[in-house]
Design an enzyme around this catalytic site. Structure first.
Site, PDB file in Angstrom:
ATOM      1  N   ASP A 129       0.822  -1.207   0.000  1.00  0.00           N
ATOM      2  CA  ASP A 129       0.000   0.000   0.000  1.00  0.00           C
ATOM      3  C   ASP A 129       0.858   1.261   0.000  1.00  0.00           C
ATOM      4  O   ASP A 129       2.092   1.203   0.042  1.00  0.00           O
ATOM      5  CB  ASP A 129      -0.921   0.000   1.228  1.00  0.00           C
ATOM      6  CG  ASP A 129      -1.895  -1.168   1.212  1.00  0.00           C
ATOM      7  OD1 ASP A 129      -2.510  -1.397   0.165  1.00  0.00           O
ATOM      8  OD2 ASP A 129      -2.016  -1.845   2.249  1.00  0.00           O
ATOM      9  N   TYR A 228       7.075 -10.163   6.190  1.00  0.00           N
ATOM     10  CA  TYR A 228       7.041  -8.722   6.454  1.00  0.00           C
ATOM     11  C   TYR A 228       7.779  -8.420   7.745  1.00  0.00           C
ATOM     12  O   TYR A 228       7.849  -9.255   8.657  1.00  0.00           O
ATOM     13  CB  TYR A 228       5.598  -8.219   6.593  1.00  0.00           C
ATOM     14  CG  TYR A 228       4.835  -8.096   5.288  1.00  0.00           C
ATOM     15  CD1 TYR A 228       4.812  -6.894   4.583  1.00  0.00           C
ATOM     16  CD2 TYR A 228       4.118  -9.176   4.782  1.00  0.00           C
ATOM     17  CE1 TYR A 228       4.098  -6.770   3.405  1.00  0.00           C
ATOM     18  CE2 TYR A 228       3.412  -9.065   3.596  1.00  0.00           C
ATOM     19  CZ  TYR A 228       3.406  -7.856   2.917  1.00  0.00           C
ATOM     20  OH  TYR A 228       2.708  -7.739   1.745  1.00  0.00           O
TER      21      TYR A 228
END
Length: 515
Positions: A129, A228
């Site tokens: 994002d 992540y």
């Protein structure tokens, strides 16, 4: 006016005749200057423009991709997402994204055609994002090649969207999740993809490597895991209790209370499996056993920690939602059991959305690994040849040239240097601002970005108001869509718009962004 006529004139008559001719010439010049001034340029300007026009080169002929073949490759790249509105891009985007820069570089270097003219079967591994970074992003697509035209690995560029099947389905494409490895012919020199692309990219986006892949390789569906990392300062967080909470995330669960719903998808599965989840000090990434780390040595509020999570795939905003709940647990405002409760859908009202809570900031999130089966790739981190666009030539890569990896490291070091200078300046200011203030005490009281609703009384997660369920949001979206269609149709009829159908179709195309 003949010669005999002039010979018969007296001296006075000749002077008068010359005066008349000079007057006519001056009048003619004045009238021409007036015309030039009215036209917006002078005689001198006209001459200079004509000279410039002669120097203007003819427009180059458009690059004809039908004369070339294409091969499928995987591209590994890294980027800092601070300046971009996410990774993905579309033809109609008006904002800067990482992909928009990458595609522009590929198009300018004539490695792929313009997006509206051809298809390249583009696929990316992890969709990040706005503001999110990545060290190991992977995309796959078809690219112009220097291989011989009779090479069996090559395909023709399709010119229509419906011809995309020609790029995907071949005899060796039996299983889209297990592509066959492509070989690299060491006797043949391929185009210098890395340097050709990087020279056209911003400094905070860099191609690291490329690999030939088989026709059925897909960067998204061939990926077996993503990892992540989320970086944050300790402040007053209880790291020990956060690590206990992390264990509750591991396993396959329904994550609908830890994500944002995407109403544009027709069918959604909220089941995802997490195989690794932990919190440790920055710099201890290689230590698998957390018991080997002395957490008491990292008790300062300014010490930095990192949250590491690995899974087969992730939902929209899933990691940031997980981090938000962990922050609340670390502040001891929530018990770790809240995670088990949120993951157990049977304990929540039917057809209800997740409790309302803000996500953690995007600025600290990094996609650090896209995992694939090793047999998929033969990564090339150097170019066979050096591209020199100014000389319009290629030279064999040798030790006398700075290789690709050194250039990439140098570029990111420059970014680090710039950031370190700012950090040092701010650190100097904070250290000398007011020595009577206790920074540690201030940090313990301050709010973590993106954790609280307000500074009032804390409301437990399970007692908070819930957002609409996915079905309810879809229904509202459809109702809003019908309303916009009706408004567009009414407006078009009042104006007598002949393009009524087009107006309504435009409404359909934009409705996804509105809801």
């Amino acid at each position: 006016m003949n010669k005999n006529y002039l010979n018969n004139l007296t001296r006075i008559e000749l002077i008068q005749k010359i005066s008349q001719l000079e007057a006519l010439i001056n009048n003619s010049r004045n009238s021409n200057d007036n015309l030039n001034e009215n036209a917006g340029y002078s005689t001198t300007t006209e001459v200079s423009i004509s000279k410039k026009l002669k120097k203007i080169k003819k427009e180059p002929k458009p690059f004809d991709f039908t004369k070339y073949k294409a091969r499928r490759i995987a591209l590994k790249f890294a980027y800092m997402g601070t300046n971009y509105h996410g990774l993905t891009s579309s033809i109609h985007d008006t904002v800067e994204t990482v992909e928009s820069h990458l595609l522009d570089a590929l198009i300018k270097s004539k490695l792929i055609p313009a997006r509206e003219s051809f298809v390249t079967n583009w696929s990316r591994c992890g969709r990040t994002d706005k503001g999110v970074h990545s060290f190991d992003q992977v995309c796959s697509f078809y690219i112009r090649t220097n291989l011989p035209l009779d090479d069996s690995r090559l395909v023709d560029w399709p010119t229509k969207q419906e011809d995309e099947k020609k790029l995907v389905f071949r005899e060796d494409a039996l299983n889209p999740r297990k592509p066959q490895i492509e070989s690299i012919d060491s006797t043949f020199i391929e185009l210098p993809y890395i340097s050709m692309i990087n020279r056209l990219l911003p400094n905070d986006i860099r191609v690291i490597a490329w690999s030939p892949v088989s026709a059925n390789f897909d960067a998204r569906f061939s990926c077996v895991h993503r990892r992540y990392k989320y970086f944050f300062p300790k402040r007053d967080l209880n790291i020990e209790i956060m690590n206990k909470a992390c264990k509750l995330f591991i396993g396959e669960h329904d994550w609908r209370n830890f994500c944002k719903f995407d109403v544009r998808l027709e069918s959604v599965s909220f089941k995802r499996e997490i195989t690794e989840c932990k919190v440790h000090p920055v710099g201890f990434e290689d230590i698998e056993n957390l018991e080997e780390i002395d957490f008491k040595a990292f008790s300062k509020p300014t010490d930095f920690f990192v949250f590491v999570v690995k899974g087969n795939s992730f939902l929209w905003h899933q990691v940031r939602c997980m981090m938000a709940i962990l922050f609340l647990i670390g502040e001891e405002k929530e018990d770790p059991s809240v995670i088990s409760n949120l993951l157990d859908i049977s304990q929540h009202p039917e057809n209800s959305g997740k409790p309302l809570y803000p996500m953690a900031s995007e600025a600290s999130l990094v996609l650090v690994e896209c995992g694939f089966d090793k047999e998929h790739f033969l990564w090339k981190t150097e170019d066979d040849i050096i591209h020199e666009p100014q000389k319009k030539s290629y030279q064999l890569n040798s030790d006398t040239h700075i290789n690709c990896q050194e250039k990439i490291l140098e570029t990111f070091w420059n970014l680090l240097s710039e950031s370190s200078i700012k950090t040092s300046i701010l650190n100097s200011f904070v250290s000398n601002f007011n020595r009577n203030l206790n920074l540690s005490a201030i940090l313990k009281k301050s709010e973590l970005r993106g954790v609280h609703f307000n500074k009032g009384n804390y409301v437990p997660i399970l007692s908070r108001q819930r957002c609409d369920s996915l079905d309810v949001r879809r229904k509202k979206g459809e109702d809003h869509k019908e309303k916009l269609k009706f408004q567009a149709e009414t407006k078009a009829k009042k104006k007598g718009n002949p393009n009524l159908k087009r107006c309504i179709n435009d409404t359909d195309n934009t409705i996804g962004k509105i809801i």
